[in-house]
Design a protein around this motif. Structure first.
Motif, PDB file in Angstrom:
ATOM      1  N   LEU A  82      -7.266   6.625  -3.212  1.00  0.00           N
ATOM      2  CA  LEU A  82      -7.558   5.318  -3.794  1.00  0.00           C
ATOM      3  C   LEU A  82      -6.274   4.607  -4.194  1.00  0.00           C
ATOM      4  CD1 LEU A  82      -9.347   3.117  -4.980  1.00  0.00           C
ATOM      5  CD2 LEU A  82      -9.610   4.538  -7.039  1.00  0.00           C
ATOM      6  N   THR A  83      -5.364   5.333  -4.822  1.00  0.00           N
ATOM      7  CA  THR A  83      -4.102   4.735  -5.253  1.00  0.00           C
ATOM      8  C   THR A  83      -3.288   4.246  -4.064  1.00  0.00           C
ATOM      9  OG1 THR A  83      -4.059   6.206  -7.184  1.00  0.00           O
ATOM     10  CG2 THR A  83      -1.997   5.107  -6.597  1.00  0.00           C
ATOM     11  N   GLN A  84      -3.243   5.035  -2.996  1.00  0.00           N
ATOM     12  CA  GLN A  84      -2.503   4.622  -1.805  1.00  0.00           C
ATOM     13  C   GLN A  84      -3.077   3.336  -1.232  1.00  0.00           C
ATOM     14  OE1 GLN A  84       0.310   6.690  -0.170  1.00  0.00           O
ATOM     15  NE2 GLN A  84       0.584   4.498   0.250  1.00  0.00           N
ATOM     16  N   LYS A  85      -4.389   3.225  -1.195  1.00  0.00           N
ATOM     17  CA  LYS A  85      -5.024   2.010  -0.675  1.00  0.00           C
ATOM     18  C   LYS A  85      -4.711   0.808  -1.566  1.00  0.00           C
ATOM     19  CE  LYS A  85      -9.454  -0.046   0.644  1.00  0.00           C
ATOM     20  NZ  LYS A  85      -9.182  -1.309  -0.091  1.00  0.00           N
ATOM     21  N   LEU A  86      -4.807   0.989  -2.867  1.00  0.00           N
ATOM     22  CA  LEU A  86      -4.517  -0.114  -3.781  1.00  0.00           C
ATOM     23  C   LEU A  86      -3.077  -0.599  -3.613  1.00  0.00           C
ATOM     24  CD1 LEU A  86      -6.253   1.193  -7.036  1.00  0.00           C
ATOM     25  CD2 LEU A  86      -6.973  -0.778  -5.667  1.00  0.00           C
ATOM     26  N   VAL A  87      -2.160   0.337  -3.485  1.00  0.00           N
ATOM     27  CA  VAL A  87      -0.746  -0.015  -3.348  1.00  0.00           C
ATOM     28  C   VAL A  87      -0.482  -0.703  -2.014  1.00  0.00           C
ATOM     29  CG1 VAL A  87       1.577   0.923  -3.115  1.00  0.00           C
ATOM     30  CG2 VAL A  87       0.080   1.756  -4.933  1.00  0.00           C
ATOM     31  N   ASP A  88      -1.031  -0.161  -0.937  1.00  0.00           N
ATOM     32  CA  ASP A  88      -0.811  -0.764   0.378  1.00  0.00           C
ATOM     33  C   ASP A  88      -1.357  -2.186   0.430  1.00  0.00           C
ATOM     34  OD1 ASP A  88       0.375   1.571   1.216  1.00  0.00           O
ATOM     35  OD2 ASP A  88      -1.372   2.317   2.311  1.00  0.00           O
ATOM     36  N   ASP A  89      -2.548  -2.394  -0.128  1.00  0.00           N
ATOM     37  CA  ASP A  89      -3.133  -3.742  -0.143  1.00  0.00           C
ATOM     38  C   ASP A  89      -2.299  -4.681  -1.006  1.00  0.00           C
ATOM     39  OD1 ASP A  89      -5.157  -2.789   1.458  1.00  0.00           O
ATOM     40  OD2 ASP A  89      -6.664  -2.706  -0.141  1.00  0.00           O
ATOM     41  N   PHE A  90      -1.779  -4.170  -2.095  1.00  0.00           N
ATOM     42  CA  PHE A  90      -0.975  -4.982  -3.002  1.00  0.00           C
ATOM     43  C   PHE A  90       0.317  -5.436  -2.316  1.00  0.00           C
ATOM     44  CE2 PHE A  90       2.287  -5.057  -6.476  1.00  0.00           C
ATOM     45  CZ  PHE A  90       1.818  -6.180  -7.132  1.00  0.00           C
ATOM     46  N   VAL A  91       0.999  -4.533  -1.640  1.00  0.00           N
ATOM     47  CA  VAL A  91       2.245  -4.879  -0.956  1.00  0.00           C
ATOM     48  C   VAL A  91       1.976  -5.905   0.146  1.00  0.00           C
ATOM     49  CG1 VAL A  91       4.085  -3.992   0.522  1.00  0.00           C
ATOM     50  CG2 VAL A  91       3.382  -2.706  -1.499  1.00  0.00           C
ATOM     51  N   ALA A  92       0.861  -5.735   0.845  1.00  0.00           N
ATOM     52  CA  ALA A  92       0.530  -6.655   1.934  1.00  0.00           C
ATOM     53  C   ALA A  92       0.124  -8.040   1.428  1.00  0.00           C
ATOM     54  CB  ALA A  92      -0.605  -6.067   2.777  1.00  0.00           C
ATOM     55  N   SER A  93      -0.210  -8.150   0.138  1.00  0.00           N
ATOM     56  CA  SER A  93      -0.715  -9.413  -0.393  1.00  0.00           C
ATOM     57  C   SER A  93       0.378 -10.437  -0.662  1.00  0.00           C
ATOM     58  CB  SER A  93      -1.479  -9.152  -1.704  1.00  0.00           C
ATOM     59  OG  SER A  93      -0.583  -8.823  -2.759  1.00  0.00           O
ATOM     60  N   ASN A  94       1.650 -10.025  -0.626  1.00  0.00           N
ATOM     61  CA  ASN A  94       2.713 -10.927  -1.034  1.00  0.00           C
ATOM     62  C   ASN A  94       3.958 -10.641  -0.199  1.00  0.00           C
ATOM     63  OD1 ASN A  94       4.749 -12.365  -2.439  1.00  0.00           O
ATOM     64  ND2 ASN A  94       3.631 -12.160  -4.364  1.00  0.00           N
ATOM     65  N   ASP A  95       4.451 -11.669   0.481  1.00  0.00           N
ATOM     66  CA  ASP A  95       5.641 -11.495   1.328  1.00  0.00           C
ATOM     67  C   ASP A  95       6.853 -11.032   0.527  1.00  0.00           C
ATOM     68  OD1 ASP A  95       4.240 -12.244   3.551  1.00  0.00           O
ATOM     69  OD2 ASP A  95       4.917 -14.337   3.526  1.00  0.00           O
ATOM     70  N   TYR A  97       7.035  -8.696  -1.418  1.00  0.00           N
ATOM     71  CA  TYR A  97       7.033  -7.244  -1.530  1.00  0.00           C
ATOM     72  C   TYR A  97       7.274  -6.553  -0.188  1.00  0.00           C
ATOM     73  CZ  TYR A  97       4.349  -8.567  -5.738  1.00  0.00           C
ATOM     74  OH  TYR A  97       3.928  -9.141  -6.903  1.00  0.00           O
ATOM     75  N   SER A  98       7.542  -7.330   0.849  1.00  0.00           N
ATOM     76  CA  SER A  98       7.575  -6.781   2.207  1.00  0.00           C
ATOM     77  C   SER A  98       8.650  -5.714   2.405  1.00  0.00           C
ATOM     78  CB  SER A  98       7.781  -7.911   3.221  1.00  0.00           C
ATOM     79  OG  SER A  98       9.016  -8.576   2.989  1.00  0.00           O
ATOM     80  N   GLY A  99       9.675  -5.712   1.575  1.00  0.00           N
ATOM     81  CA  GLY A  99      10.719  -4.705   1.707  1.00  0.00           C
ATOM     82  C   GLY A  99      10.245  -3.292   1.425  1.00  0.00           C
ATOM     83  N   TYR A 100       9.021  -3.162   0.901  1.00  0.00           N
ATOM     84  CA  TYR A 100       8.478  -1.836   0.584  1.00  0.00           C
ATOM     85  C   TYR A 100       7.281  -1.471   1.460  1.00  0.00           C
ATOM     86  CZ  TYR A 100      11.465  -2.350  -3.465  1.00  0.00           C
ATOM     87  OH  TYR A 100      12.559  -2.528  -4.274  1.00  0.00           O
ATOM     88  N   ALA A 101       6.966  -2.333   2.409  1.00  0.00           N
ATOM     89  CA  ALA A 101       5.820  -2.076   3.282  1.00  0.00           C
ATOM     90  C   ALA A 101       6.014  -0.766   4.034  1.00  0.00           C
ATOM     91  CB  ALA A 101       5.634  -3.232   4.272  1.00  0.00           C
ATOM     92  N   GLY A 102       5.050   0.120   3.906  1.00  0.00           N
ATOM     93  CA  GLY A 102       5.108   1.402   4.584  1.00  0.00           C
ATOM     94  C   GLY A 102       6.034   2.406   3.951  1.00  0.00           C
ATOM     95  N   ASN A 103       6.668   2.047   2.826  1.00  0.00           N
ATOM     96  CA  ASN A 103       7.656   2.925   2.192  1.00  0.00           C
ATOM     97  C   ASN A 103       7.256   3.379   0.787  1.00  0.00           C
ATOM     98  OD1 ASN A 103       9.508   2.859   4.367  1.00  0.00           O
ATOM     99  ND2 ASN A 103      10.262   0.847   3.674  1.00  0.00           N
TER     100      ASN A 103
END
Length: 449
Positions: A82-95, A97-103
């Motif tokens: 659940l936490t991984q999903k929340l974090v991934d969706d959060f990073v994807a919601s705002n450009d 934060y893109s420096g952390y996408a997938g990391n």
């Protein structure tokens, strides 16, 4: 080492100045500093403008560069996905934060192990991690927690209950984001056995008559505090801003303490008494003092007879009636000190999102975790949960758990152990009981500087 400390201090100052530029805190989550002000859980937006010189002209607040890199998060195993999903969706919601996408990696490390691991090796520990509130002082002393800046502190105090705020505070500084307000205990019982859950004497009598067990963890300082605090005793420690223990108030060796420990001996003398508080290790349960973490197991065990209530009252040896008390507690989410300002700002944003209304409701739905967030507490499904309702009914009688030295837990637990092993019984003299209580108080005084 001095250079490293200086670097951290300068970084904190830089991030604080950036975040202040994004506006003051409020309960609608409009602070913390995102580039386009798209907020963490409800995607609400603001135009991020401010009046200048009293006229209608506006100026856009400066954007924050969150940078890029890797972030590690430690949470309990049952909420990793659940936490991984929340974090991934959060990073994807705002450009921004893109420096952390997938990391961003979420790993299963329980609250107790997380604190121990962080204290052992701060630099090698997670950037964001969950822990139980009783570990706060140790983590502060180890330099494993980044104090919250003004914006985040204001957001936490505006959106969480008072007990949770106190749990995240050492001295006068907030060090963590509250995740839950459910770390307390109450009564689970078999409604076909227990006729009056408000009376400890009747609960035990009903369990004896039905050949059922009454489970209570008397040799645990956390659980036996219900008796001592219930009769009006105090045992609390003061800490300074660095997490050092500086003072103690302990009066177990008193008339109130004598009533409490004699009642413990009375409970232990019953043939229905079973030492324990874990549903997974319990059988033939008539009633058990336990917490929300065992609600699913006990509901399955008791079936249609599953019921919950606040802790009961008892009549003391002095003829007065006392309501069992106890500790209330919380799970917290901490951020490790960072050397990069952008990464620190990103960790703040993630921790805020993971403890905001939507995330707390997600964890409630998935695992039954009780929210600390005020809006989440008002949710109709949360209020309809019978275990959480019983805990809320018990809350007015409970003491928010402060910080205690590690040695105290064994010290106070030994009082219950001496009752269970027969060193102290219902036939023991007042002097024998009082000698044990005095040893407790005297030893507490040696645990502070």
């Amino acid at each position: 080492m001095k250079k490293k400390v200086l670097t951290v201090l300068l970084t904190q100052a830089l991030v604080a100045s950036m975040l202040v530029g994004c506006g003051g805190s409020s309960t609608d989550n409009n602070e913390g500093g995102t580039t386009d002000n798209t907020q963490s859980t409800d995607n609400s937006t603001t135009d991020n403008t401010q009046a200048t010189d009293g006229d209608q002209s506006t100026a856009e607040a400066p954007a924050i560069d969150y940078g890029s890199g890797e972030i590690t998060i430690w949470v309990a195993e049952n909420v990793v996905d659940l936490t991984q999903k929340l974090v991934d969706d959060f990073v994807a919601s705002n450009d921004a934060y893109s420096g952390y996408a997938g990391n961003i990696t979420v790993e299963a490390v329980g609250e107790g192990d997380a604190a121990s691991n962080m204290i052992t090796d701060v630099s090698g520990g997670a950037d964001i991690y969950g822990f139980a509130q009783d570990q706060l002082t140790r983590l502060v002393a180890a330099g494993a927690l980044q104090p919250l800046n003004d914006n985040m502190s204001s957001w936490v105090t505006s959106n969480n209950d008072e007990g949770a705020i106190g749990a995240a505070t050492s001295g006068d500084t907030l060090y963590a984001f509250p995740m839950t307000s459910d770390n307390g205990y109450f009564l689970y019982y078999d409604s076909s056995v227990v006729t009056d859950p408000t009376s400890l004497e009747q609960i035990i009598a009903d369990c004896e008559a039905a050949g059922k067990g009454f489970y209570a963890d008397l040799d645990s300082a956390w659980y036996n505090a219900a008796f001592f605090f219930g009769t009006g005793c105090t045992c609390s420690f003061e800490t300074d801003k660095d997490g050092n223990f500086t003072g103690v108030t302990a009066d177990y060796a008193s008339d109130a303490g004598l009533v409490a420990i004699k009642e413990m001996a009375e409970v232990a003398s019953s043939k229905a008494f079973v030492d324990g508080s874990s549903a997974g290790e319990a059988t033939n349960v008539g009633a058990i003092i336990d917490g929300t973490w065992d609600s699913a197991a006990l509901e399955e065990m008791l079936g249609d007879n599953y019921a919950c209530a606040a802790l009961p009252s008892f009549e003391g040896v002095d003829g007065q009636t006392y309501h069992l008390s106890g500790f209330s507690g919380n799970k917290l989410l901490g951020v490790k000190p960072q050397t990069e300002g952008g990464k620190l700002a990103m960790c703040y944003e993630i921790a805020k999102m993971l403890t905001d209304t939507d995330a707390q409701l997600e964890r409630f739905t998935a695992q039954g975790w009780g929210p600390s967030n005020l809006a989440a507490q008002g949710d109709s499904e949360v209020q309809a949960n019978v275990a959480l309702a019983a805990l809320q009914e018990q809350m007015p009688y409970m003491i928010p758990q402060g910080q205690y030295p590690g040695e105290w837990w064994d010290l106070a637990g030994s009082l219950g152990a001496d009752v269970e092993n027969g060193t102290l019984t219902v036939d023991s003299s007042d002097d024998d009981f009082m000698a044990e209580l005095k040893t407790h108080d005297d030893t507490c005084a040696t645990l502070v500087q």
